[in-house]
Write a protein that holds these residues in place. Structure first.
Motif, mmCIF file in Angstrom:
data_model
loop_
_atom_site.group_PDB
_atom_site.id
_atom_site.type_symbol
_atom_site.label_atom_id
_atom_site.label_comp_id
_atom_site.label_asym_id
_atom_site.label_seq_id
_atom_site.Cartn_x
_atom_site.Cartn_y
_atom_site.Cartn_z
ATOM 1 N N UNK A 186 0.842 -1.196 0.000
ATOM 2 C CA UNK A 186 0.000 0.000 0.000
ATOM 3 C C UNK A 186 0.881 1.251 0.000
ATOM 4 N N UNK A 187 0.430 2.291 -0.693
ATOM 5 C CA UNK A 187 1.253 3.473 -0.899
ATOM 6 C C UNK A 187 1.696 4.163 0.374
ATOM 7 N N UNK A 188 0.872 4.137 1.432
ATOM 8 C CA UNK A 188 1.238 4.816 2.679
ATOM 9 C C UNK A 188 2.424 4.165 3.370
ATOM 10 N N UNK A 189 2.777 2.948 2.970
ATOM 11 C CA UNK A 189 3.919 2.251 3.577
ATOM 12 C C UNK A 189 5.248 2.605 2.917
ATOM 13 N N UNK A 190 5.190 3.363 1.825
ATOM 14 C CA UNK A 190 6.406 3.597 1.041
ATOM 15 C C UNK A 190 6.698 5.068 0.793
ATOM 16 N N UNK A 191 6.068 5.961 1.522
ATOM 17 C CA UNK A 191 6.299 7.383 1.302
ATOM 18 C C UNK A 191 7.681 7.796 1.824
ATOM 19 N N UNK A 192 8.101 8.996 1.439
ATOM 20 C CA UNK A 192 9.401 9.500 1.888
ATOM 21 C C UNK A 192 9.457 9.606 3.402
ATOM 22 N N UNK A 193 8.350 10.012 4.021
ATOM 23 C CA UNK A 193 8.317 10.150 5.484
ATOM 24 C C UNK A 193 8.557 8.805 6.164
ATOM 25 N N UNK A 194 7.982 7.750 5.610
ATOM 26 C CA UNK A 194 8.161 6.422 6.200
ATOM 27 C C UNK A 194 9.586 5.931 5.966
ATOM 28 N N UNK A 195 10.114 6.169 4.777
ATOM 29 C CA UNK A 195 11.492 5.746 4.499
ATOM 30 C C UNK A 195 12.481 6.469 5.414
ATOM 31 N N UNK A 196 12.241 7.754 5.658
ATOM 32 C CA UNK A 196 13.119 8.514 6.557
ATOM 33 C C UNK A 196 13.010 7.997 7.988
ATOM 34 N N UNK A 197 11.789 7.669 8.399
ATOM 35 C CA UNK A 197 11.573 7.142 9.755
ATOM 36 C C UNK A 197 12.351 5.839 9.931
ATOM 37 N N UNK A 198 12.265 4.960 8.956
ATOM 38 C CA UNK A 198 12.953 3.671 9.036
ATOM 39 C C UNK A 198 14.469 3.829 8.973
ATOM 40 N N UNK A 199 14.924 4.786 8.174
ATOM 41 C CA UNK A 199 16.368 4.992 8.039
ATOM 42 C C UNK A 199 17.001 5.410 9.361
ATOM 43 N N UNK A 200 16.242 6.098 10.208
ATOM 44 C CA UNK A 200 16.753 6.557 11.502
ATOM 45 C C UNK A 200 16.677 5.470 12.578
ATOM 46 N N UNK A 201 16.082 4.342 12.247
ATOM 47 C CA UNK A 201 15.907 3.258 13.231
ATOM 48 C C UNK A 201 16.394 1.952 12.611
ATOM 49 N N UNK A 202 17.680 1.717 12.661
ATOM 50 C CA UNK A 202 18.263 0.547 11.982
ATOM 51 C C UNK A 202 17.797 -0.794 12.539
ATOM 52 N N UNK A 203 17.168 -0.814 13.706
ATOM 53 C CA UNK A 203 16.700 -2.109 14.216
ATOM 54 C C UNK A 203 15.428 -2.572 13.502
ATOM 55 N N UNK A 204 14.810 -1.693 12.707
ATOM 56 C CA UNK A 204 13.612 -2.056 11.953
ATOM 57 C C UNK A 204 14.003 -2.558 10.564
ATOM 58 N N UNK A 205 13.454 -3.719 10.200
ATOM 59 C CA UNK A 205 13.707 -4.333 8.895
ATOM 60 C C UNK A 205 12.349 -4.602 8.227
ATOM 61 N N UNK A 206 12.180 -4.128 7.007
ATOM 62 C CA UNK A 206 10.898 -4.238 6.308
ATOM 63 C C UNK A 206 10.945 -5.345 5.271
#
Length: 285
Positions: A186-206
Motif C-alpha cells: 500500500x502506498x502509505x507504507x512507502x512514502x518519503x516520510x516512512x522511508x526517513x523514519x525507518x532509516x533513523x531506526x536501523x533495528x527495523x527491517x521491512x
C-alpha cells in the motif's frame, strides 16, 4: 465361497448414471444458467434431485459456490515468499516478527429497528437495513511468536497515521530486539516520510509481501477473526462506540493470545502453485 444374498433394496443408480452426472456437472452448463442445480441436472439426467445431491456430496461438488482467486504477478514473488515464510518458520535470534496492516473503513452501523434476541426455537433476528454513523481504520501489528496484537484506531488512513503507529510499535517492542515488519505494498507504507523514519531506526527491517498475495500476511487471519467475532453482527451508534468495542476485543484477546501456526514451507507453497498453473494452463508441465 460366494457371498450370500444381502437384504435391502437393489441399487437403482448405475455406475454409468454416476459418470453421466459427474461429466455433465464438470464439463457443461445449462442453457439458462451459469451453473447446474440439483433440479435442473435431475431433469437433464433423468434422475431425482435427491440422487443428484447424494452424488455431488460423495464427490465434493458444489456448483452453487464460487470463490475468488488472483495469482500474483510480482517478478520477485519467489524471493519474497521464501523471505517471509523463512521468518515464520525460522526467525532470527533476538528479534520480533510483526505482521502489520490496516483494516480500513470499518463502519459503525446501527440497525433501524431493535434486535429480537435468540430464544428456544427462534434464531436471533435483526432488520436487514441499517444506519451509517461513520467509519474508523484499525492499524494492527501481530506478533507472530505469541499472537499478541498491538493496535490502535484512527479516523483517517494516511501516511502520517501509519507513521504514528510505527512510533507506537517502537515504544512497545523492547530496545534489545530487532523488529522485522511484514507489510503489503500500500502506498502509505512507502512514502518519503516512512522511508526517513525507518532509516533513523536501523533495528527495523521491512519485508514487503508479493503483490496480490495478502494471504501470506498473518495479520489478515486475525482481521478475519475480529470481523467474525466482533464486527459483523454488532451494532454501534457512533464511531466512538465502535472503537471502544475494538479496543475491548484487543484487550481481551491479548490477555491470553494464541499464535497462528504457519505450517507450509516455501517449497511446498511454490510446488502447489506450480501444480495449479500446470492444471489450469492445460500444458501438463
Amino acid at each position: 465361497m460366494l457371498d450370500e444374498p444381502r437384504p435391502g433394496t437393489p441399487r437403482r443408480v448405475s455406475d454409468a448414471d454416476v459418470e453421466k452426472v459427474l461429466t455433465t456437472t464438470l464439463e457443461s452448463l445449462p442453457r439458462d444458467a451459469t451453473h447446474w442445480s440439483t433440479r435442473s441436472l435431475a431433469q437433464q439426467a433423468g434422475l431425482s434431485h435427491s440422487t443428484i445431491s447424494r452424488i455431488w456430496r460423495a464427490f465434493g461438488l458444489q456448483p452453487h459456490r464460487s470463490e475468488t482467486l488472483k495469482l500474483s504477478k510480482d517478478p520477485l514473488f519467489i524471493d519474497k515468499v521464501r523471505d517471509i515464510v523463512g521468518l515464520y518458520l525460522n526467525p532470527p535470534d533476538r528479534t520480533m516478527v510483526l505482521c502489520v496492516d490496516e483494516k480500513s473503513q470499518i463502519q459503525a452501523l446501527d440497525r433501524t429497528q431493535p434486535m429480537l434476541p435468540m430464544r428456544p426455537g427462534q434464531v436471533e433476528r435483526r432488520s436487514h437495513d441499517y444506519k451509517r454513523h461513520g467509519a474508523t481504520s484499525l492499524f494492527a501489528a501481530l506478533d507472530v511468536k505469541t499472537g499478541a496484537v498491538i493496535g490502535e484506531c484512527h479516523r483517517r488512513h494516511r501516511s502520517s497515521e501509519f507513521r504514528g503507529f510505527l512510533d507506537t510499535i517502537d515504544q512497545n517492542v523492547p530496545r534489545s530486539l530487532d523488529v522485522h515488519l511484514i507489510l503489503d505494498n500500500y502506498g502509505t507504507h512507502k512514502t518519503a516520510a516512512i522511508r526517513n523514519w525507518l532509516a533513523k531506526r536501523p533495528r527495523f527491517h521491512v519485508h514487503f509481501a508479493p503483490t496480490s498475495a495478502s494471504w501470506i500476511n498473518l495479520v489478515e487471519r486475525w482481521f478475519a477473526t475480529l470481523t467474525d467475532k466482533q464486527i459483523r453482527r454488532s451494532a454501534h451508534r457512533s464511531v466512538r462506540e465502535l472503537e471502544t468495542a475494538i479496543k475491548s476485543y484487543l484487550a481481551v484477546t491479548n490477555q491470553s493470545p494464541k499464535p497462528f501456526v504457519w505450517r507450509k514451507t516455501a517449497d511446498e507453497i511454490l510446488a502447489s502453485l506450480a501444480r495449479f498453473c500446470a492444471r489450469t494452463s492445460g500444458t501438463g508441465h
